[in-house]
Design a protein around this motif. Structure first.
Motif, PDB file in Angstrom:
ATOM      1  N   LEU A   8      44.657  52.661  54.019  1.00  0.00           N
ATOM      2  CA  LEU A   8      43.510  51.760  54.124  1.00  0.00           C
ATOM      3  C   LEU A   8      42.687  51.759  52.839  1.00  0.00           C
ATOM      4  O   LEU A   8      42.253  50.699  52.359  1.00  0.00           O
ATOM      5  CB  LEU A   8      42.650  52.163  55.323  1.00  0.00           C
ATOM      6  CG  LEU A   8      41.549  51.206  55.736  1.00  0.00           C
ATOM      7  CD1 LEU A   8      42.128  49.871  56.155  1.00  0.00           C
ATOM      8  CD2 LEU A   8      40.740  51.814  56.870  1.00  0.00           C
ATOM      9  N   ILE A   9      42.495  52.935  52.261  1.00  0.00           N
ATOM     10  CA  ILE A   9      41.776  53.037  50.986  1.00  0.00           C
ATOM     11  C   ILE A   9      42.533  52.290  49.895  1.00  0.00           C
ATOM     12  O   ILE A   9      41.938  51.520  49.123  1.00  0.00           O
ATOM     13  CB  ILE A   9      41.555  54.517  50.615  1.00  0.00           C
ATOM     14  CG1 ILE A   9      40.563  55.164  51.574  1.00  0.00           C
ATOM     15  CG2 ILE A   9      41.056  54.639  49.180  1.00  0.00           C
ATOM     16  CD1 ILE A   9      40.483  56.663  51.443  1.00  0.00           C
ATOM     17  N   CYS A  10      43.849  52.484  49.845  1.00  0.00           N
ATOM     18  CA  CYS A  10      44.663  51.775  48.844  1.00  0.00           C
ATOM     19  C   CYS A  10      44.598  50.269  49.047  1.00  0.00           C
ATOM     20  O   CYS A  10      44.522  49.508  48.068  1.00  0.00           O
ATOM     21  CB  CYS A  10      46.111  52.235  48.906  1.00  0.00           C
ATOM     22  SG  CYS A  10      46.359  53.895  48.284  1.00  0.00           S
ATOM     23  N   LEU A  11      44.617  49.819  50.298  1.00  0.00           N
ATOM     24  CA  LEU A  11      44.533  48.391  50.584  1.00  0.00           C
ATOM     25  C   LEU A  11      43.236  47.795  50.048  1.00  0.00           C
ATOM     26  O   LEU A  11      43.251  46.758  49.370  1.00  0.00           O
ATOM     27  CB  LEU A  11      44.653  48.149  52.090  1.00  0.00           C
ATOM     28  CG  LEU A  11      44.461  46.699  52.518  1.00  0.00           C
ATOM     29  CD1 LEU A  11      45.709  45.900  52.191  1.00  0.00           C
ATOM     30  CD2 LEU A  11      44.125  46.633  53.986  1.00  0.00           C
ATOM     31  N   PHE A  12      42.108  48.454  50.327  1.00  0.00           N
ATOM     32  CA  PHE A  12      40.824  47.934  49.854  1.00  0.00           C
ATOM     33  C   PHE A  12      40.712  48.000  48.330  1.00  0.00           C
ATOM     34  O   PHE A  12      40.135  47.107  47.710  1.00  0.00           O
ATOM     35  CB  PHE A  12      39.652  48.662  50.513  1.00  0.00           C
ATOM     36  CG  PHE A  12      39.318  48.128  51.866  1.00  0.00           C
ATOM     37  CD1 PHE A  12      38.788  46.860  52.019  1.00  0.00           C
ATOM     38  CD2 PHE A  12      39.537  48.892  53.001  1.00  0.00           C
ATOM     39  CE1 PHE A  12      38.488  46.352  53.264  1.00  0.00           C
ATOM     40  CE2 PHE A  12      39.243  48.401  54.249  1.00  0.00           C
ATOM     41  CZ  PHE A  12      38.716  47.132  54.394  1.00  0.00           C
ATOM     42  N   LEU A  15      42.945  45.088  47.049  1.00  0.00           N
ATOM     43  CA  LEU A  15      42.274  43.800  47.290  1.00  0.00           C
ATOM     44  C   LEU A  15      41.063  43.621  46.377  1.00  0.00           C
ATOM     45  O   LEU A  15      40.857  42.544  45.818  1.00  0.00           O
ATOM     46  CB  LEU A  15      41.852  43.694  48.756  1.00  0.00           C
ATOM     47  CG  LEU A  15      42.937  43.372  49.762  1.00  0.00           C
ATOM     48  CD1 LEU A  15      42.386  43.415  51.176  1.00  0.00           C
ATOM     49  CD2 LEU A  15      43.552  42.025  49.469  1.00  0.00           C
ATOM     50  N   GLY A  16      40.274  44.663  46.235  1.00  0.00           N
ATOM     51  CA  GLY A  16      39.116  44.582  45.350  1.00  0.00           C
ATOM     52  C   GLY A  16      39.513  44.341  43.908  1.00  0.00           C
ATOM     53  O   GLY A  16      38.904  43.541  43.202  1.00  0.00           O
ATOM     54  N   SER A  17      40.580  45.016  43.469  1.00  0.00           N
ATOM     55  CA  SER A  17      41.057  44.827  42.097  1.00  0.00           C
ATOM     56  C   SER A  17      41.590  43.419  41.882  1.00  0.00           C
ATOM     57  O   SER A  17      41.367  42.818  40.825  1.00  0.00           O
ATOM     58  CB  SER A  17      42.163  45.835  41.780  1.00  0.00           C
ATOM     59  OG  SER A  17      41.668  47.138  41.897  1.00  0.00           O
ATOM     60  N   LEU A  18      42.300  42.883  42.884  1.00  0.00           N
ATOM     61  CA  LEU A  18      42.811  41.516  42.757  1.00  0.00           C
ATOM     62  C   LEU A  18      41.685  40.496  42.688  1.00  0.00           C
ATOM     63  O   LEU A  18      41.734  39.551  41.896  1.00  0.00           O
ATOM     64  CB  LEU A  18      43.765  41.204  43.906  1.00  0.00           C
ATOM     65  CG  LEU A  18      45.122  41.880  43.839  1.00  0.00           C
ATOM     66  CD1 LEU A  18      45.935  41.580  45.092  1.00  0.00           C
ATOM     67  CD2 LEU A  18      45.874  41.453  42.595  1.00  0.00           C
ATOM     68  N   PHE A  19      40.663  40.668  43.520  1.00  0.00           N
ATOM     69  CA  PHE A  19      39.518  39.756  43.463  1.00  0.00           C
ATOM     70  C   PHE A  19      38.806  39.848  42.114  1.00  0.00           C
ATOM     71  O   PHE A  19      38.409  38.831  41.540  1.00  0.00           O
ATOM     72  CB  PHE A  19      38.521  40.038  44.593  1.00  0.00           C
ATOM     73  CG  PHE A  19      38.835  39.322  45.869  1.00  0.00           C
ATOM     74  CD1 PHE A  19      38.741  37.956  45.949  1.00  0.00           C
ATOM     75  CD2 PHE A  19      39.214  40.026  46.991  1.00  0.00           C
ATOM     76  CE1 PHE A  19      39.020  37.285  47.129  1.00  0.00           C
ATOM     77  CE2 PHE A  19      39.499  39.381  48.174  1.00  0.00           C
ATOM     78  CZ  PHE A  19      39.407  38.005  48.244  1.00  0.00           C
ATOM     79  N   ALA A  20      38.632  41.060  41.606  1.00  0.00           N
ATOM     80  CA  ALA A  20      37.994  41.228  40.299  1.00  0.00           C
ATOM     81  C   ALA A  20      38.843  40.594  39.191  1.00  0.00           C
ATOM     82  O   ALA A  20      38.306  39.974  38.269  1.00  0.00           O
ATOM     83  CB  ALA A  20      37.758  42.706  40.005  1.00  0.00           C
ATOM     84  N   LEU A  46      33.218  39.976  45.578  1.00  0.00           N
ATOM     85  CA  LEU A  46      34.144  40.447  46.612  1.00  0.00           C
ATOM     86  C   LEU A  46      34.984  41.605  46.109  1.00  0.00           C
ATOM     87  O   LEU A  46      35.306  42.525  46.871  1.00  0.00           O
ATOM     88  CB  LEU A  46      35.037  39.300  47.060  1.00  0.00           C
ATOM     89  CG  LEU A  46      34.375  38.234  47.927  1.00  0.00           C
ATOM     90  CD1 LEU A  46      35.342  37.077  48.166  1.00  0.00           C
ATOM     91  CD2 LEU A  46      33.931  38.826  49.239  1.00  0.00           C
ATOM     92  N   GLY A  47      35.353  41.587  44.837  1.00  0.00           N
ATOM     93  CA  GLY A  47      36.130  42.684  44.271  1.00  0.00           C
ATOM     94  C   GLY A  47      35.378  43.997  44.278  1.00  0.00           C
ATOM     95  O   GLY A  47      35.904  45.034  44.699  1.00  0.00           O
ATOM     96  N   VAL A  48      34.155  43.962  43.837  1.00  0.00           N
ATOM     97  CA  VAL A  48      33.342  45.183  43.847  1.00  0.00           C
ATOM     98  C   VAL A  48      33.054  45.602  45.287  1.00  0.00           C
ATOM     99  O   VAL A  48      33.031  46.797  45.599  1.00  0.00           O
ATOM    100  CB  VAL A  48      32.045  44.976  43.038  1.00  0.00           C
ATOM    101  CG1 VAL A  48      31.114  46.156  43.183  1.00  0.00           C
ATOM    102  CG2 VAL A  48      32.368  44.737  41.587  1.00  0.00           C
ATOM    103  N   GLY A  49      32.869  44.636  46.164  1.00  0.00           N
ATOM    104  CA  GLY A  49      32.662  44.959  47.578  1.00  0.00           C
ATOM    105  C   GLY A  49      33.851  45.684  48.178  1.00  0.00           C
ATOM    106  O   GLY A  49      33.687  46.646  48.931  1.00  0.00           O
ATOM    107  N   GLY A  50      35.069  45.241  47.845  1.00  0.00           N
ATOM    108  CA  GLY A  50      36.269  45.923  48.334  1.00  0.00           C
ATOM    109  C   GLY A  50      36.370  47.340  47.816  1.00  0.00           C
ATOM    110  O   GLY A  50      36.766  48.262  48.534  1.00  0.00           O
ATOM    111  N   MET A  51      36.016  47.534  46.557  1.00  0.00           N
ATOM    112  CA  MET A  51      36.068  48.881  45.987  1.00  0.00           C
ATOM    113  C   MET A  51      35.009  49.792  46.603  1.00  0.00           C
ATOM    114  O   MET A  51      35.257  50.986  46.816  1.00  0.00           O
ATOM    115  CB  MET A  51      35.907  48.800  44.475  1.00  0.00           C
ATOM    116  CG  MET A  51      37.085  48.166  43.791  1.00  0.00           C
ATOM    117  SD  MET A  51      36.816  48.083  42.030  1.00  0.00           S
ATOM    118  CE  MET A  51      37.888  46.730  41.606  1.00  0.00           C
TER     119      MET A  51
END
Length: 110
Positions: A8-12, A15-20, A46-51
């Motif tokens: 789950l941590i890797c997923l977020f 996703l955060g890195s892709l948005f950034a 959204l990227g920073v939010g995912g991280m």
């Protein structure tokens, strides 16, 4: 730490890195100032939010509980990013910054 929490941590994080990344590419590739505002304000937020969500899950699973720091960072980010983009757009309108023809909502003539 269990496998599912790590997944789950890797997923977020991914996703955060892709948005950034999409926000950074948009900032570089979009043609005029007004369209470039969308990259850092929407996708990068959204990227920073995912991280930050990944950080909350990681430190929450370590037994420390939820940290107030991550919640305050999220609140600060989601409040300041739209406000700063609005202020930049208003300043650009005041300065009559050039735009492309596809940009909608033209309040002045070039």
């Amino acid at each position: 730490m269990s496998f599912w929490i790590e997944a789950l941590i890797c997923l977020f994080l991914i996703l955060g890195s892709l948005f950034a990344l999409v926000g950074a590419i948009g900032l570089y590739r979009l043609p005029d100032f007004f369209t470039r505002l969308h990259g850092p304000t929407k996708a990068t937020t959204l990227g920073v939010g995912g991280m930050i969500i990944a950080s909350m899950i990681f430190f929450g699973s370590q037994g420390d509980g939820l940290s107030l720091h991550e919640l305050l960072i999220t609140l600060f980010l989601f409040i300041t990013a739209p406000v700063s983009a609005h202020m930049l757009a208003k300043a650009a309108m005041q300065q009559r910054v050039k735009y492309i023809e596809k940009t909608q909502g033209k309040p002045w003539d070039q």
